[in-house]
Write an enzyme that holds these catalytic residues in place. Structure first.
Site, PDB file in Angstrom:
ATOM      1  CG  ASP A  99      37.068  46.503  44.563  1.00 26.98           C
ATOM      2  OD1 ASP A  99      36.836  47.934  44.519  1.00 26.98           O
ATOM      3  OD2 ASP A  99      38.065  45.863  44.245  1.00 26.98           O
ATOM      4  CE  LYS A 173      39.477  42.856  43.179  1.00 30.48           C
ATOM      5  NZ  LYS A 173      39.284  43.450  44.385  1.00 30.48           N
ATOM      6  CE  LYS A 207      42.362  45.444  43.082  1.00 34.14           C
ATOM      7  NZ  LYS A 207      41.749  45.839  44.343  1.00 34.14           N
TER       8      LYS A 207
END
Length: 247
Positions: A99, A173, A207
């Protein structure tokens, strides 16, 4: 709905941030890893220095829980070389998901080519090693227009440079959960920000991270189209209880 397969159980505090000794903080991390194994969550999300510990525990438990870690966390403003180096080490230690914090400050300054290059090169590294890649855009630091533009930028880089079958492995995300907002404004995923991301990142998955604290909120996010949810209260949410954790 098996909500546990959407949940990335998350603990990203350093010992200093948690007000603990290094030993105490490691015990907290171990607890989160063990809980993820026992609860069959999709993934345990931890700091890079804890990845090898998670790998050892998960292998010993014969578990299929994935390991995620954050790269250039939480500000995302390190050099491309630094991002790649940190990601390589995480891959070596056994991470499944990387990430990356996008250099959203550079994006806000108009340094679009810098952002495009880091998205391309870091994604190439991740996908080339069969990892899932997520790009954290930090919605609380962006205007609505910037959320739309940055989601679109990431989508366009991926769609232009990678095969269609890889799109599902590159997420956009929402948040780190560590961004400091003024006046107690939300620092994580909100319904409006997620809807903008879903609309402009597609066909890439999204996400939702930060701010999802109840089962109902999690279900709402999933119904909107979110494929993963990052939360430090995964067990509470999975059990239909409210989480009082910050992230």
């Amino acid at each position: 709905m098996n909500i546990k397969q959407y949940l990335d159980s998350t603990y990203l505090k350093t010992a200093e941030q948690a007000g603990l000794s290094e030993k105490e903080n490691t015990l907290v991390v171990k607890g989160f890893i063990q809980e993820a194994i026992e609860e069959h969550f999709k993934l345990i999300m931890i700091r890079p220095n804890m990845v090898s510990l998670a790998k050892k525990m998960i292998v010993e438990a014969n578990s299929v829980v994935s390991i995620g870690t954050v790269i250039d966390f939480p500000e995302g403003k390190s050099s491309l070389e630094s991002k790649l180096s940190e990601a390589l080490q995480a891959i070596h230690d056994g991470a499944d998901d990387l990430d990356f914090v996008c250099n959203y400050e550079a994006f806000k300054r108009g340094e679009v080519e810098l952002v495009k290059e880091e998205v391309l090169k870091c994604t190439q590294l991740g996908l080339g090693n069969n990892k899932v890649v997520k790009w954290i855009i930090e919605v609380a630091a962006l205007s609505d227009k910037e959320i739309i533009q940055l989601s679109s930028l990431i989508k366009n880089v991926i769609v232009s440079n990678f095969k269609q079958e890889l799109f599902a492995s590159v997420f956009v995300k929402s948040s780190t959960g560590f961004y400091k907002t003024e006046n107690n404004l939300p620092n994580g995923a909100t319904i409006p920000s997620i809807m903008m991301m879903l609309e402009n990142a597609s066909p890439l998955p999204v996400k939702a991270a930060g701010g999802v604290r109840t089962y109902e909120e999690a279900v709402k996010m999933i119904q909107l189209g979110v494929k993963r949810i990052g939360t430090s209260g995964a067990k509470s949410i999975a059990n239909g209880q409210n989480s009082h954790n910050e992230y």
